[in-house]
Design a protein around this motif. Sequence first.
Motif, PDB file in Angstrom:
ATOM      1  N   ARG A   1      59.071  44.816  47.257  1.00  0.00           N
ATOM      2  CA  ARG A   1      58.192  45.660  46.558  1.00  0.00           C
ATOM      3  C   ARG A   1      56.813  45.645  46.429  1.00  0.00           C
ATOM      4  O   ARG A   1      56.305  46.666  46.639  1.00  0.00           O
ATOM      5  CB  ARG A   1      58.770  45.245  44.744  1.00  0.00           C
ATOM      6  CG  ARG A   1      60.121  45.371  44.700  1.00  0.00           C
ATOM      7  CD  ARG A   1      60.754  44.919  43.305  1.00  0.00           C
ATOM      8  NE  ARG A   1      62.098  45.156  43.137  1.00  0.00           N
ATOM      9  CZ  ARG A   1      62.758  44.519  42.277  1.00  0.00           C
ATOM     10  NH1 ARG A   1      62.043  43.860  41.230  1.00  0.00           N
ATOM     11  NH2 ARG A   1      64.106  44.670  42.013  1.00  0.00           N
ATOM     12  N   ASP A   2      56.398  44.538  46.619  1.00  0.00           N
ATOM     13  CA  ASP A   2      54.752  44.231  46.639  1.00  0.00           C
ATOM     14  C   ASP A   2      53.775  45.375  46.751  1.00  0.00           C
ATOM     15  O   ASP A   2      53.224  45.664  47.767  1.00  0.00           O
ATOM     16  CB  ASP A   2      54.653  43.478  48.111  1.00  0.00           C
ATOM     17  CG  ASP A   2      53.341  42.529  48.157  1.00  0.00           C
ATOM     18  OD1 ASP A   2      52.732  42.325  47.273  1.00  0.00           O
ATOM     19  OD2 ASP A   2      52.993  42.278  49.477  1.00  0.00           O
ATOM     20  N   VAL A   3      53.748  46.106  45.621  1.00  0.00           N
ATOM     21  CA  VAL A   3      52.859  47.398  45.540  1.00  0.00           C
ATOM     22  C   VAL A   3      51.621  47.156  45.386  1.00  0.00           C
ATOM     23  O   VAL A   3      50.608  47.811  45.942  1.00  0.00           O
ATOM     24  CB  VAL A   3      53.413  48.145  44.270  1.00  0.00           C
ATOM     25  CG1 VAL A   3      54.890  48.715  44.249  1.00  0.00           C
ATOM     26  CG2 VAL A   3      53.399  47.219  43.157  1.00  0.00           C
ATOM     27  N   LYS A   4      51.465  45.908  45.237  1.00  0.00           N
ATOM     28  CA  LYS A   4      49.788  45.472  45.209  1.00  0.00           C
ATOM     29  C   LYS A   4      49.397  44.663  46.404  1.00  0.00           C
ATOM     30  O   LYS A   4      48.128  44.567  46.571  1.00  0.00           O
ATOM     31  CB  LYS A   4      49.489  44.455  44.009  1.00  0.00           C
ATOM     32  CG  LYS A   4      49.881  45.016  42.633  1.00  0.00           C
ATOM     33  CD  LYS A   4      49.705  43.874  41.549  1.00  0.00           C
ATOM     34  CE  LYS A   4      50.142  44.398  40.278  1.00  0.00           C
ATOM     35  NZ  LYS A   4      50.030  43.354  39.297  1.00  0.00           N
TER      36      LYS A   4
ATOM     37  N   SER B   1      55.819  37.139  40.968  1.00  0.00           N
ATOM     38  CA  SER B   1      54.864  38.379  40.860  1.00  0.00           C
ATOM     39  C   SER B   1      55.741  39.577  41.621  1.00  0.00           C
ATOM     40  O   SER B   1      56.526  39.356  42.745  1.00  0.00           O
ATOM     41  CB  SER B   1      53.647  38.355  41.791  1.00  0.00           C
ATOM     42  OG  SER B   1      53.037  39.543  41.799  1.00  0.00           O
ATOM     43  N   GLY B   2      55.742  40.627  41.108  1.00  0.00           N
ATOM     44  CA  GLY B   2      56.730  41.800  41.584  1.00  0.00           C
ATOM     45  C   GLY B   2      58.094  41.757  41.175  1.00  0.00           C
ATOM     46  O   GLY B   2      58.830  42.663  41.575  1.00  0.00           O
TER      47      GLY B   2
ATOM     48  N   ALA C   1      60.955  40.715  45.893  1.00  0.00           N
ATOM     49  CA  ALA C   1      59.584  40.853  45.115  1.00  0.00           C
ATOM     50  C   ALA C   1      58.678  41.031  46.314  1.00  0.00           C
ATOM     51  O   ALA C   1      57.901  41.925  46.100  1.00  0.00           O
ATOM     52  CB  ALA C   1      59.236  39.450  44.371  1.00  0.00           C
ATOM     53  N   GLU C   2      58.901  40.535  47.493  1.00  0.00           N
ATOM     54  CA  GLU C   2      57.894  40.864  48.585  1.00  0.00           C
ATOM     55  C   GLU C   2      58.084  42.202  49.040  1.00  0.00           C
ATOM     56  O   GLU C   2      57.090  42.801  49.470  1.00  0.00           O
ATOM     57  CB  GLU C   2      58.335  39.857  49.820  1.00  0.00           C
ATOM     58  CG  GLU C   2      57.699  38.480  49.621  1.00  0.00           C
ATOM     59  CD  GLU C   2      57.371  37.797  50.748  1.00  0.00           C
ATOM     60  OE1 GLU C   2      56.487  37.871  51.588  1.00  0.00           O
ATOM     61  OE2 GLU C   2      58.030  36.678  50.926  1.00  0.00           O
TER      62      GLU C   2
ATOM     63  N   ILE D   1      53.571  35.391  34.785  1.00  0.00           N
ATOM     64  CA  ILE D   1      54.451  34.773  35.841  1.00  0.00           C
ATOM     65  C   ILE D   1      54.877  33.468  35.095  1.00  0.00           C
ATOM     66  O   ILE D   1      55.957  33.033  35.095  1.00  0.00           O
ATOM     67  CB  ILE D   1      53.711  34.420  36.960  1.00  0.00           C
ATOM     68  CG1 ILE D   1      53.678  35.945  37.761  1.00  0.00           C
ATOM     69  CG2 ILE D   1      54.374  33.465  37.807  1.00  0.00           C
ATOM     70  CD1 ILE D   1      52.581  35.636  38.795  1.00  0.00           C
ATOM     71  N   SER D   2      54.014  32.568  34.425  1.00  0.00           N
ATOM     72  CA  SER D   2      54.064  31.417  33.728  1.00  0.00           C
ATOM     73  C   SER D   2      55.084  30.412  34.609  1.00  0.00           C
ATOM     74  O   SER D   2      55.952  30.222  34.277  1.00  0.00           O
ATOM     75  CB  SER D   2      54.700  31.596  32.354  1.00  0.00           C
ATOM     76  OG  SER D   2      55.584  32.311  32.271  1.00  0.00           O
ATOM     77  N   PRO D   3      54.541  30.103  35.610  1.00  0.00           N
ATOM     78  CA  PRO D   3      55.398  29.438  36.823  1.00  0.00           C
ATOM     79  C   PRO D   3      55.941  27.742  36.419  1.00  0.00           C
ATOM     80  O   PRO D   3      57.034  27.542  36.959  1.00  0.00           O
ATOM     81  CB  PRO D   3      54.573  29.160  38.082  1.00  0.00           C
ATOM     82  CG  PRO D   3      53.176  29.144  37.335  1.00  0.00           C
ATOM     83  CD  PRO D   3      53.154  29.999  36.195  1.00  0.00           C
TER      84      PRO D   3
END
Length: 630
Positions: free
Chosen positions: A571-574, A466-467, A568-569, A537-539
């Motif tokens: 950036r964490d816009v959400k 995510s991100g 990614a953290e 994401i499909s981890p």
Amino acid sequence: MTTATATAIAEYLRQHETKSLLRFITCGSVDDGKSTLIGRLLHDTRLLFDDQLAALQSDSRRHGTQGDAVDYALLVDGLAAEREQGITIDVAYRFFSTDKRKFIVADCPGHEQYTRNMATGASTAEVAVVLVDARKGLLTQTRRHSYIVSLLGIRHVVLAVNKMDLVGYDQGVFDGIVEGYRTLAAQLGIEQVQAIPLSALNGDNLLLRSDATPWYDGPSLLAHLETVEASRDNRDIGFRLPVQWVNRPHQDFRGFAGTVVAGSIEPGEEVVVLPSGRRSKVARIVTDAGDLTAANAGQAVTLTLADELDVSRGDVIATAARPPQVADQFAAHLLWMGEHALLPGRPYWLKLGARTVSATVTEIKHKVDVNTQAHLAAKHLELNEVGYCNLGLDQPIAFEAYADNRELGGFILIDRQSNATVAAGTLDFALRRAGNIHWQHVDVDKAARARSKHQAPRCVWFTGLSGAGKSAIANLVDKRLHALGHHAFVLDGDNVRHGLNKDLGFTDEDRVENIRRVAEVARLMTEAGLIVLVSFISPFRAERRMARELFGQGEFIEVFVDTPLEVAEQRDVKGLYAKARAGQIPNFTGIDSPYEKPESAELVLDTVNTSAEALAERVVALVLGDGPAA
């Protein structure tokens, strides 16, 4: 050697060859005395050589638990770890014989973590000796093992109430345990239970009736095993031969080798090859000792047919008048043996006899509480849990219900990444609707739709944390393709969860189903000739592999948006990572749920050192065939 001696030896050997063979297991909870019982049987039937007896006495002094006395358990606890811990870990098989019968016994481990080993031993047994410590009574593992015994079709159980010497040979204790077990056996459908009070260590009621239990008027354990009629012969379902090998030593001979698992056959009889449904007649029954006039269950033979048919390993040759069913969806009982949970929708290999096909558990109907036999709702199965499930295969197979034929009704599931066996199961019945669903032919096919759009259909699968920038890059690719006159569509993870997948959460089970649905939608879109940009994401690698297998050669392009977690953290816009760190979002990928990086993605994008625009151009070039993958 005199003639009389030679005759006596020959007669003895003949009698030994014709004696029946009984396969049985010992099972139950840990430290109930299973290994001691088998060791004492071997010792008291005088089947130990002098060097074995000397080694047993030496090992008893070093590793034994009986002081200066012989520890009979050491005869079957062969692993160093077993001797050190005083437990059974692996299944130990031993052969012994009496004047009346030959035996193969499997000593199964009692610890819960080795339940899978117990199931292995039970899969070929005809009788189960379930041991219970008289001091402890029926335990959870006693019930679990009894359930597995029932599941695998064993209908004859010896309830061996052991260590009676430690409760003063109290009949009341024995009767109470027997009453409780008979109630359990009735619930499980176990038809015959012979209860015997024992002291395996002292040999009471083992070979002969013991004076210590004058109130018991039943047989000794050995006497019962010598006389019990416990055949697990298949029901009369007709001739069945699963093909194990296509025997073609030269151009003038083509035979189909295997072991007859049910029925009998003679040359000239009509047979059908399944799942193809092609028919022919048996021309010859070939063995290394010459041709036979008939083949019966249990014989290994090679059949030749009157017609040239396409027959492969894993096919089933059966009597044409009474063929087995063919299906690709089933209801089945499943014992889960994997360290990681069973997740519905995840693909596994299913192996039934010599045939291996791709399979998924489409639904867990319920799991079973081994203590109460209650059916409990479940979304996954953990190690050693038993469930009732629906299975879906990628191709039809010939089968029988396990109750009718265990060779054509018992299967294992294999992890497709590790090749480890993760489950054992029994087929119950076919889901009839599977045979009523067929592909509907359409005249305007994928190739025609692609030509009208002047493009090659593709599924571009963006995966990453995510991100990571998946959606941003997919959106830029979509805009560029649109500008070039191509027909594309973005399937974004967040957008799909507003509609198609709004009923799914973020547990591992829901993530698997999330990807399964999206992959199917993407496949339909490529059938329409589109370029589909999937941003999820499909981890899990297993689900990405499942998605890939839905598409033709070269149609699936995996794009790994490789962004470190710390980036990614940032950036964490959400604000999702911050909430996950605070425990407000459970099962968040990268925090408390794993992300499995692709091992062989077609394209890896470094979003730290390269702009999103430049990365999008690399994707477009690969999709349109204008550039390298890296």
